[in-house]
Scaffold this motif. Sequence first.
Motif, PDB file in Angstrom:
ATOM      1  N   PHE A  40     -11.720  43.089  -2.279  1.00  0.00           N
ATOM      2  CA  PHE A  40     -11.140  43.396  -0.965  1.00  0.00           C
ATOM      3  C   PHE A  40     -12.038  44.350  -0.181  1.00  0.00           C
ATOM      4  CE2 PHE A  40      -8.117  45.867   1.695  1.00  0.00           C
ATOM      5  CZ  PHE A  40      -7.675  44.830   2.508  1.00  0.00           C
ATOM      6  N   ALA A  41     -12.557  45.378  -0.846  1.00  0.00           N
ATOM      7  CA  ALA A  41     -13.405  46.368  -0.171  1.00  0.00           C
ATOM      8  C   ALA A  41     -14.680  45.719   0.366  1.00  0.00           C
ATOM      9  CB  ALA A  41     -13.745  47.509  -1.124  1.00  0.00           C
ATOM     10  N   LEU A  42     -15.304  44.852  -0.410  1.00  0.00           N
ATOM     11  CA  LEU A  42     -16.528  44.199   0.060  1.00  0.00           C
ATOM     12  C   LEU A  42     -16.224  43.260   1.227  1.00  0.00           C
ATOM     13  CD1 LEU A  42     -19.556  43.891  -0.190  1.00  0.00           C
ATOM     14  CD2 LEU A  42     -19.154  42.043  -1.831  1.00  0.00           C
ATOM     15  N   ILE A  43     -15.148  42.521   1.127  1.00  0.00           N
ATOM     16  CA  ILE A  43     -14.760  41.625   2.226  1.00  0.00           C
ATOM     17  C   ILE A  43     -14.465  42.427   3.492  1.00  0.00           C
ATOM     18  CG2 ILE A  43     -12.939  40.039   3.012  1.00  0.00           C
ATOM     19  CD1 ILE A  43     -12.866  39.037   0.024  1.00  0.00           C
ATOM     20  N   ILE A  44     -13.780  43.548   3.343  1.00  0.00           N
ATOM     21  CA  ILE A  44     -13.482  44.406   4.499  1.00  0.00           C
ATOM     22  C   ILE A  44     -14.766  44.966   5.098  1.00  0.00           C
ATOM     23  CG2 ILE A  44     -12.444  46.612   5.186  1.00  0.00           C
ATOM     24  CD1 ILE A  44     -10.444  44.341   4.958  1.00  0.00           C
ATOM     25  N   ALA A  45     -15.697  45.432   4.261  1.00  0.00           N
ATOM     26  CA  ALA A  45     -16.964  45.990   4.767  1.00  0.00           C
ATOM     27  C   ALA A  45     -17.741  44.941   5.563  1.00  0.00           C
ATOM     28  CB  ALA A  45     -17.804  46.527   3.616  1.00  0.00           C
ATOM     29  N   ILE A  46     -17.842  43.738   5.022  1.00  0.00           N
ATOM     30  CA  ILE A  46     -18.561  42.671   5.717  1.00  0.00           C
ATOM     31  C   ILE A  46     -17.821  42.295   7.004  1.00  0.00           C
ATOM     32  CG2 ILE A  46     -19.269  40.246   5.560  1.00  0.00           C
ATOM     33  CD1 ILE A  46     -19.781  40.809   2.537  1.00  0.00           C
ATOM     34  N   SER A  47     -16.506  42.242   6.941  1.00  0.00           N
ATOM     35  CA  SER A  47     -15.708  41.920   8.129  1.00  0.00           C
ATOM     36  C   SER A  47     -15.860  42.990   9.204  1.00  0.00           C
ATOM     37  CB  SER A  47     -14.229  41.770   7.760  1.00  0.00           C
ATOM     38  OG  SER A  47     -14.055  40.717   6.859  1.00  0.00           O
ATOM     39  N   LEU A  48     -15.829  44.256   8.800  1.00  0.00           N
ATOM     40  CA  LEU A  48     -15.997  45.335   9.776  1.00  0.00           C
ATOM     41  C   LEU A  48     -17.357  45.254  10.460  1.00  0.00           C
ATOM     42  CD1 LEU A  48     -14.406  48.363   7.885  1.00  0.00           C
ATOM     43  CD2 LEU A  48     -13.563  47.300   9.991  1.00  0.00           C
ATOM     44  N   MET A  49     -18.384  44.920   9.699  1.00  0.00           N
ATOM     45  CA  MET A  49     -19.712  44.779  10.295  1.00  0.00           C
ATOM     46  C   MET A  49     -19.724  43.605  11.268  1.00  0.00           C
ATOM     47  SD  MET A  49     -22.780  45.671  10.825  1.00  0.00           S
ATOM     48  CE  MET A  49     -23.233  46.877   9.614  1.00  0.00           C
ATOM     49  N   ALA A  50     -19.204  42.469  10.842  1.00  0.00           N
ATOM     50  CA  ALA A  50     -19.207  41.278  11.695  1.00  0.00           C
ATOM     51  C   ALA A  50     -18.380  41.496  12.960  1.00  0.00           C
ATOM     52  CB  ALA A  50     -18.678  40.074  10.911  1.00  0.00           C
ATOM     53  N   ILE A  51     -17.200  42.054  12.823  1.00  0.00           N
ATOM     54  CA  ILE A  51     -16.328  42.297  13.981  1.00  0.00           C
ATOM     55  C   ILE A  51     -16.955  43.332  14.912  1.00  0.00           C
ATOM     56  CG2 ILE A  51     -14.089  43.253  14.681  1.00  0.00           C
ATOM     57  CD1 ILE A  51     -12.971  41.955  12.045  1.00  0.00           C
TER      58      ILE A  51
END
Length: 148
Positions: free
Chosen positions: A93-104
């Motif tokens: 979850f943390a890695l997905i959130i980090a990548i999502s935060l960067m993309a968004i």
Amino acid sequence: MEKEETENTHTDITRVEGEPTAAFKGASWAAFFVGVTTYVIGLYNATMQLNEKGYYFAVLMFGLYASVSLQKAVRDKEEGVPVTSIYYGISWFALIIAISLMAIGLYNAGSITLSEKGFYGMAFVLSIFAAITIQKNIRDTQKARERE
């Protein structure tokens, strides 16, 4: 003229079977430093506000931590080391959130040109990949040396 024989002063460093080569370790560390350094230099030189710079820096640090944590959890599970499902799930979850935060963040950044967005995205991905590789190298080296 006589040829003088010179002693080979090169000392061979013995590598244990299963241990990554020094070249691979060096390449991993080089990729990590290139990725993180260029990302941070890009942030330093950016014309964005300080709070935006802080956001992108925090996302990088979060992504690095999350990627290493996930790599460790996945490796532990494969090696039979007990890993709780909550920790394993939080790591993903943390890695997905980090990548999502960067993309968004990059998608919504109006003050950043498209080429800068690509620059930050690639430096982010390179840094995360290198962090995972470094963690793997450390684990592989430790495991190979324990077998010795």
